[in-house]
Structures are given as structure tokens and as C-alpha cells.
Design a protein around this motif. Structure first.
Motif, PDB file in Angstrom:
ATOM      1  N   PHE A 112       0.824  -1.204   0.000  1.00 43.64           N
ATOM      2  CA  PHE A 112       0.000   0.000   0.000  1.00 43.64           C
ATOM      3  C   PHE A 112       0.863   1.261   0.000  1.00 43.64           C
ATOM      4  O   PHE A 112       0.592   2.216  -0.730  1.00 43.64           O
ATOM      5  N   CYS A 113       1.928   1.257   0.813  1.00 44.33           N
ATOM      6  CA  CYS A 113       2.819   2.428   0.860  1.00 44.33           C
ATOM      7  C   CYS A 113       3.573   2.604  -0.458  1.00 44.33           C
ATOM      8  O   CYS A 113       3.790   3.731  -0.913  1.00 44.33           O
ATOM      9  N   ASN A 114       3.973   1.491  -1.063  1.00 37.80           N
ATOM     10  CA  ASN A 114       4.662   1.566  -2.354  1.00 37.80           C
ATOM     11  C   ASN A 114       3.744   2.157  -3.422  1.00 37.80           C
ATOM     12  O   ASN A 114       4.157   2.986  -4.243  1.00 37.80           O
ATOM     13  N   LEU A 115       2.481   1.735  -3.406  1.00 38.85           N
ATOM     14  CA  LEU A 115       1.509   2.286  -4.355  1.00 38.85           C
ATOM     15  C   LEU A 115       1.263   3.769  -4.090  1.00 38.85           C
ATOM     16  O   LEU A 115       1.030   4.545  -5.034  1.00 38.85           O
ATOM     17  N   ALA A 116       1.322   4.177  -2.822  1.00 33.41           N
ATOM     18  CA  ALA A 116       1.153   5.593  -2.484  1.00 33.41           C
ATOM     19  C   ALA A 116       2.307   6.424  -3.042  1.00 33.41           C
ATOM     20  O   ALA A 116       2.091   7.496  -3.623  1.00 33.41           O
ATOM     21  N   VAL A 117       3.537   5.934  -2.883  1.00 29.17           N
ATOM     22  CA  VAL A 117       4.701   6.645  -3.407  1.00 29.17           C
ATOM     23  C   VAL A 117       4.656   6.686  -4.936  1.00 29.17           C
ATOM     24  O   VAL A 117       5.010   7.696  -5.555  1.00 29.17           O
ATOM     25  N   MET A 118       4.202   5.605  -5.546  1.00 26.04           N
ATOM     26  CA  MET A 118       4.080   5.569  -7.010  1.00 26.04           C
ATOM     27  C   MET A 118       3.052   6.578  -7.514  1.00 26.04           C
ATOM     28  O   MET A 118       3.217   7.162  -8.586  1.00 26.04           O
ATOM     29  N   SER A 119       1.984   6.792  -6.750  1.00 28.47           N
ATOM     30  CA  SER A 119       0.983   7.793  -7.156  1.00 28.47           C
ATOM     31  C   SER A 119       1.588   9.196  -7.126  1.00 28.47           C
ATOM     32  O   SER A 119       1.311  10.023  -8.003  1.00 28.47           O
ATOM     33  N   TYR A 120       2.427   9.456  -6.118  1.00 29.58           N
ATOM     34  CA  TYR A 120       3.109  10.759  -6.053  1.00 29.58           C
ATOM     35  C   TYR A 120       4.076  10.909  -7.211  1.00 29.58           C
ATOM     36  O   TYR A 120       4.187  11.998  -7.808  1.00 29.58           O
ATOM     37  N   ASP A 121       4.753   9.837  -7.576  1.00 24.41           N
ATOM     38  CA  ASP A 121       5.660   9.862  -8.729  1.00 24.41           C
ATOM     39  C   ASP A 121       4.902  10.170 -10.015  1.00 24.41           C
ATOM     40  O   ASP A 121       5.362  10.959 -10.845  1.00 24.41           O
ATOM     41  N   VAL A 207      -4.769   5.522   6.387  1.00 27.84           N
ATOM     42  CA  VAL A 207      -4.950   6.956   6.164  1.00 27.84           C
ATOM     43  C   VAL A 207      -3.676   7.609   5.630  1.00 27.84           C
ATOM     44  O   VAL A 207      -3.724   8.405   4.688  1.00 27.84           O
ATOM     45  N   VAL A 208      -2.530   7.275   6.225  1.00 25.51           N
ATOM     46  CA  VAL A 208      -1.272   7.909   5.803  1.00 25.51           C
ATOM     47  C   VAL A 208      -0.967   7.642   4.323  1.00 25.51           C
ATOM     48  O   VAL A 208      -0.667   8.583   3.574  1.00 25.51           O
ATOM     49  N   PRO A 209      -1.022   6.390   3.828  1.00 24.40           N
ATOM     50  CA  PRO A 209      -0.811   6.188   2.389  1.00 24.40           C
ATOM     51  C   PRO A 209      -1.936   6.760   1.530  1.00 24.40           C
ATOM     52  O   PRO A 209      -1.710   7.155   0.381  1.00 24.40           O
ATOM     53  N   LEU A 210      -3.154   6.782   2.092  1.00 24.08           N
ATOM     54  CA  LEU A 210      -4.299   7.248   1.302  1.00 24.08           C
ATOM     55  C   LEU A 210      -4.208   8.738   0.993  1.00 24.08           C
ATOM     56  O   LEU A 210      -4.667   9.190  -0.069  1.00 24.08           O
ATOM     57  N   LEU A 211      -3.623   9.520   1.890  1.00 33.63           N
ATOM     58  CA  LEU A 211      -3.536  10.969   1.682  1.00 33.63           C
ATOM     59  C   LEU A 211      -2.748  11.331   0.424  1.00 33.63           C
ATOM     60  O   LEU A 211      -3.238  12.105  -0.409  1.00 33.63           O
ATOM     61  N   PRO A 212      -1.513  10.824   0.232  1.00 35.86           N
ATOM     62  CA  PRO A 212      -0.800  11.153  -1.008  1.00 35.86           C
ATOM     63  C   PRO A 212      -1.486  10.606  -2.253  1.00 35.86           C
ATOM     64  O   PRO A 212      -1.400  11.209  -3.331  1.00 35.86           O
ATOM     65  N   ILE A 213      -2.192   9.467  -2.109  1.00 37.75           N
ATOM     66  CA  ILE A 213      -2.903   8.917  -3.269  1.00 37.75           C
ATOM     67  C   ILE A 213      -4.034   9.848  -3.692  1.00 37.75           C
ATOM     68  O   ILE A 213      -4.176  10.191  -4.879  1.00 37.75           O
ATOM     69  N   LEU A 214      -4.850  10.291  -2.733  1.00 34.77           N
ATOM     70  CA  LEU A 214      -5.956  11.200  -3.043  1.00 34.77           C
ATOM     71  C   LEU A 214      -5.434  12.529  -3.565  1.00 34.77           C
ATOM     72  O   LEU A 214      -5.944  13.071  -4.561  1.00 34.77           O
ATOM     73  N   PHE A 215      -4.404  13.073  -2.899  1.00 35.35           N
ATOM     74  CA  PHE A 215      -3.822  14.341  -3.328  1.00 35.35           C
ATOM     75  C   PHE A 215      -3.314  14.238  -4.762  1.00 35.35           C
ATOM     76  O   PHE A 215      -3.587  15.115  -5.600  1.00 35.35           O
ATOM     77  N   SER A 216      -2.591  13.168  -5.050  1.00 33.45           N
ATOM     78  CA  SER A 216      -1.980  13.010  -6.382  1.00 33.45           C
ATOM     79  C   SER A 216      -3.034  12.904  -7.467  1.00 33.45           C
ATOM     80  O   SER A 216      -2.939  13.569  -8.509  1.00 33.45           O
ATOM     81  N   TYR A 217      -4.067  12.090  -7.228  1.00 33.33           N
ATOM     82  CA  TYR A 217      -5.053  11.880  -8.286  1.00 33.33           C
ATOM     83  C   TYR A 217      -6.016  13.053  -8.437  1.00 33.33           C
ATOM     84  O   TYR A 217      -6.542  13.289  -9.534  1.00 33.33           O
ATOM     85  N   VAL A 244      -5.610   0.242 -11.335  1.00 29.44           N
ATOM     86  CA  VAL A 244      -6.134  -1.131 -11.298  1.00 29.44           C
ATOM     87  C   VAL A 244      -5.492  -1.908 -10.159  1.00 29.44           C
ATOM     88  O   VAL A 244      -6.167  -2.621  -9.403  1.00 29.44           O
ATOM     89  N   SER A 245      -4.171  -1.778 -10.018  1.00 32.17           N
ATOM     90  CA  SER A 245      -3.451  -2.460  -8.942  1.00 32.17           C
ATOM     91  C   SER A 245      -3.932  -1.980  -7.578  1.00 32.17           C
ATOM     92  O   SER A 245      -4.150  -2.787  -6.663  1.00 32.17           O
ATOM     93  N   LEU A 246      -4.106  -0.676  -7.429  1.00 41.59           N
ATOM     94  CA  LEU A 246      -4.542  -0.099  -6.163  1.00 41.59           C
ATOM     95  C   LEU A 246      -5.945  -0.560  -5.784  1.00 41.59           C
ATOM     96  O   LEU A 246      -6.198  -0.966  -4.645  1.00 41.59           O
ATOM     97  N   LEU A 247      -6.869  -0.527  -6.739  1.00 40.07           N
ATOM     98  CA  LEU A 247      -8.248  -0.936  -6.466  1.00 40.07           C
ATOM     99  C   LEU A 247      -8.327  -2.431  -6.165  1.00 40.07           C
ATOM    100  O   LEU A 247      -9.030  -2.856  -5.246  1.00 40.07           O
ATOM    101  N   ASN A 248      -7.596  -3.229  -6.933  1.00 38.92           N
ATOM    102  CA  ASN A 248      -7.598  -4.672  -6.719  1.00 38.92           C
ATOM    103  C   ASN A 248      -7.077  -5.021  -5.326  1.00 38.92           C
ATOM    104  O   ASN A 248      -7.666  -5.840  -4.613  1.00 38.92           O
ATOM    105  N   PHE A 249      -5.988  -4.371  -4.925  1.00 39.10           N
ATOM    106  CA  PHE A 249      -5.404  -4.656  -3.616  1.00 39.10           C
ATOM    107  C   PHE A 249      -6.327  -4.179  -2.496  1.00 39.10           C
ATOM    108  O   PHE A 249      -6.470  -4.862  -1.474  1.00 39.10           O
ATOM    109  N   SER A 250      -6.964  -3.042  -2.685  1.00 39.36           N
ATOM    110  CA  SER A 250      -7.886  -2.518  -1.673  1.00 39.36           C
ATOM    111  C   SER A 250      -9.077  -3.449  -1.484  1.00 39.36           C
ATOM    112  O   SER A 250      -9.510  -3.710  -0.348  1.00 39.36           O
ATOM    113  N   PHE A 251      -9.614  -3.963  -2.591  1.00 43.51           N
ATOM    114  CA  PHE A 251     -10.726  -4.905  -2.502  1.00 43.51           C
ATOM    115  C   PHE A 251     -10.296  -6.179  -1.767  1.00 43.51           C
ATOM    116  O   PHE A 251     -11.025  -6.691  -0.918  1.00 43.51           O
TER     117      PHE A 251
END
Length: 314
Positions: A112-121, A207-217, A244-251
Motif C-alpha cells: 500500500f505504501c509503495n503504491l502511495a509513493v508511485m501515485s506521487y511519482d 490513512v497515511v498512504p491514502l492521503l498522497p494517493i488522493l492528493f496526487s489523483y 487497477v493495482s490499487l483498487l484490486n489490492f484494496s478490494f
């Protein structure tokens, strides 16, 4: 088991396994094949990224970290699962149970944290394309990756340490593998500290990984709506695998969390088994396919290597 045990029980019984007779050998072969596919696919992409200097860029370094994590999580489950499928008695020693909990939960947190950093990238690449190479260098990407792994490992080491201090008064859990919540439910000692840290840990993990994901998108969507057609196409091509990876993992994580906390006796046993394995099965299988096919540079290098092997073999 007696009404009161020592600090930890000597073994844990896994109560979710079904008696399937000789079908166990078929399930063993299917599970082994899935594990082999996961190992080969993720290892191949790790090698491709590491060997080709043209891929030593932040985006591909994050992908490499993601593929390493898929191997890590899969290895924490599949060898154990293969042994249990062939076994008549589904037990696991207490130390191995806690080790498996640590591996699987750190895998989930790193993912989840890796996906969060990737969203910021992706946000930097799409919203600041001219400044991207200065804002996100390979060295910065390596630092992000190291921090993600350290943060997740240290965070869950505290969880395991809190679990080890509990007195357990039972040794049967309704699962295919060891799960933190199910083990804590066996405790007859005070779990208030575990519950408080569990709530705090959930906030840190979600929440911590979700914040950069929401901000980025949110920023990416703004640029897409106000930008050119070319910008929108670039955003779609680079963000689709990640989303797709993020949604699949969240589900998958949601299925596991709901299953461990609510009475699922009304759900067919086979479906419960599939849902409990979903995030540890689909994510390691899907990510190499998604990124390997979607990322043109990785796809072209893989095709080039494959063609070279085929031609050289003639």
C-alpha cells in the motif's frame, strides 16, 4: 488445551481447511503452478529492470520494489500453503505462526505504501513534466523505497511484540493461515494496549498512504480536464495500471478484514477460502501482467529478449 496456557501456545490449529480426500493432490498442483508463475513473472521483471540501465529511472525502481514485495508476500504464504494442503493435521508452531503474521502483514503495508509513493511519482511526471527529473531522481526514489520498507517493518514489529506478551487460552483459529486479529482473539489476558495500537496502526496503514494517493489523483484529474489531449492520453496510459493495482489490492484487503471480523458462516466455504487468499494471489499475479504489458519500454525489452532467445536457440 487447558483453560490457561503459558505466554504462547506451542502450536496453532488452522480450522478452515476442508477434507477433500485425493483432490488434495490436484489442489496442490494448481497452487504450486500458481506459485511458480508468480515467482517466474516477478523475478523476470526484476531482472529486466536491474540489468537494463535504460530502466534505472524512478518509476521503474518503484516497480522493482513492488515486484520484490510480491515475491516476499507470496513466499510468506505459498510454501506454507502447499505443506498444509498435503497434511492431514493442519497445525503450525506458534513461532512460525507469528513469523507468518509478520511477513504477510508487512507485505500488505509495503504494498500500500509503495503504491502511495508511485501515485506521487505519477503526479510529478504528469503535472510537472519539465521539472520531473529534478524533483524525482533515482537517488530520491531509492530513499523513498528504503523508508517505505523500514517504516512498515518497524511498525509491525511493535504489533508482533505486543502480541507475544499476551496469554493465549486457545489454539484454534478459523483460517487457512495465521492472521493477527484471529490470534489476538484467542487471548484471555488484557488486550487493551493491543486494541489501542491496532486502531492507531490502522490509521497509519490506511490513512497515511491514502492521503498522497488522493492528493496526487485530484491534481492529476485537474491537469487532465484543463490540459491537452496528449496530456490526457499520457495520464491514462501511465495511471491505468497503478489504479487497477490499487483498487484490486484494496478490494482484497477489504475482503480479508470483513471475513476475519464478521460471522461468515452463511457464505459457502469455497468462497470464503477464495476471498481469504485473494489479496495474496491476485496481486502478485496481476501486477507483472499489468505493468509488463502496459509499460511499453518493459514490454519491448521483454519481447526483444524473448526473440533473441528464440533465434539463438535455432
Amino acid at each position: 488445551m487447558s483453560n490457561s496456557t503459558s505466554l504462547t501456545v506451542s502450536y496453532v490449529i488452522l480450522g478452515a481447511y476442508l477434507h477433500v480426500g485425493y483432490l488434495r493432490y490436484l489442489y496442490f498442483m494448481i497452487t504450486a503452478l500458481l506459485y511458480i508463475v508468480i515467482v517466474v513473472a516477478n523475478t523476470a521483471l526484476i531482472v529486466v529492470i536491474c540489468v537494463n540501465r535504460s530502466l534505472h529511472e524512478p518509476m521503474y525502481l518503484f516497480l522493482c520494489s513492488l515486484f520484490v514485495n510480491e515475491l516476499y508476500g507470496s513466499t510468506g504464504l505459498f510454501p506454507f500453503l502447499l505443506l498444509q494442503i498435503l497434511s492431514d493435521i493442519h497445525t503450525v508452531s506458534a513461532p512460525l505462526c507469528f513469523l507468518q503474521i509478520f511477513c504477510l502483514y508487512t507485505y500488505a503495508h509495503v504494498e500500500f505504501c509503495n503504491l502511495a509513493v508511485m501515485s506521487y511519482d505519477r503526479y510529478l511526471a504528469i503535472c510537472y513534466p519539465l521539472q520531473y527529473n529534478t524533483r524525482m531522481t533515482s537517488n530520491k526514489a531509492a530513499i523513498f523505497i528504503i523508508l517505505v520498507w523500514l517504516y512498515c517493518f518497524v511498525k509491525f514489529l511493535i504489533t508482533v511484540a505486543l502480541n507475544l506478551r499476551l496469554t493465549l487460552c486457545g489454539n484454534t483459529i478459523n483460517g487457512l493461515y495465521c492472521q493477527n486479529y484471529l490470534v489476538v482473539k484467542l487471548a484471555c489476558s488484557d488486550t487493551q494496549v493491543n486494541n489501542i495500537y491496532g486502531l492507531f496502526g490502522t490509521i497509519l496503514s490506511v490513512v497515511v498512504p491514502l492521503l498522497p494517493i488522493l492528493f496526487s489523483y485530484i491534481r492529476i484529474l485537474r491537469v487532465c480536464f484543463s490540459g491537452s489531449k496528449q496530456t490526457r492520453q499520457k495520464a491514462v496510459s501511465t495511471c491505468t495500471p497503478h489504479l487497477v493495482s490499487l483498487l484490486n489490492f484494496s478490494f482484497g484487503c477489504s475482503f480479508l478484514s470483513l471475513q476475519s471480523r464478521f460471522d461468515m458462516s452463511g457464505v459457502p466455504s469455497v468462497l470464503r477460502i477464495i476471498l481469504s487468499l485473494y489479496f495474496l494471489l491476485m496481486q502478485p499475479l496481476m501486477n507483472p501482467v499489468m505493468y509488463g504489458l502496459q509499460m511499453s519500454r518493459i514490454r519491448n525489452i521483454c519481447i526483444h529478449v524473448l526473440c533473441y532467445k528464440l533465434l539463438s536457440g535455432r
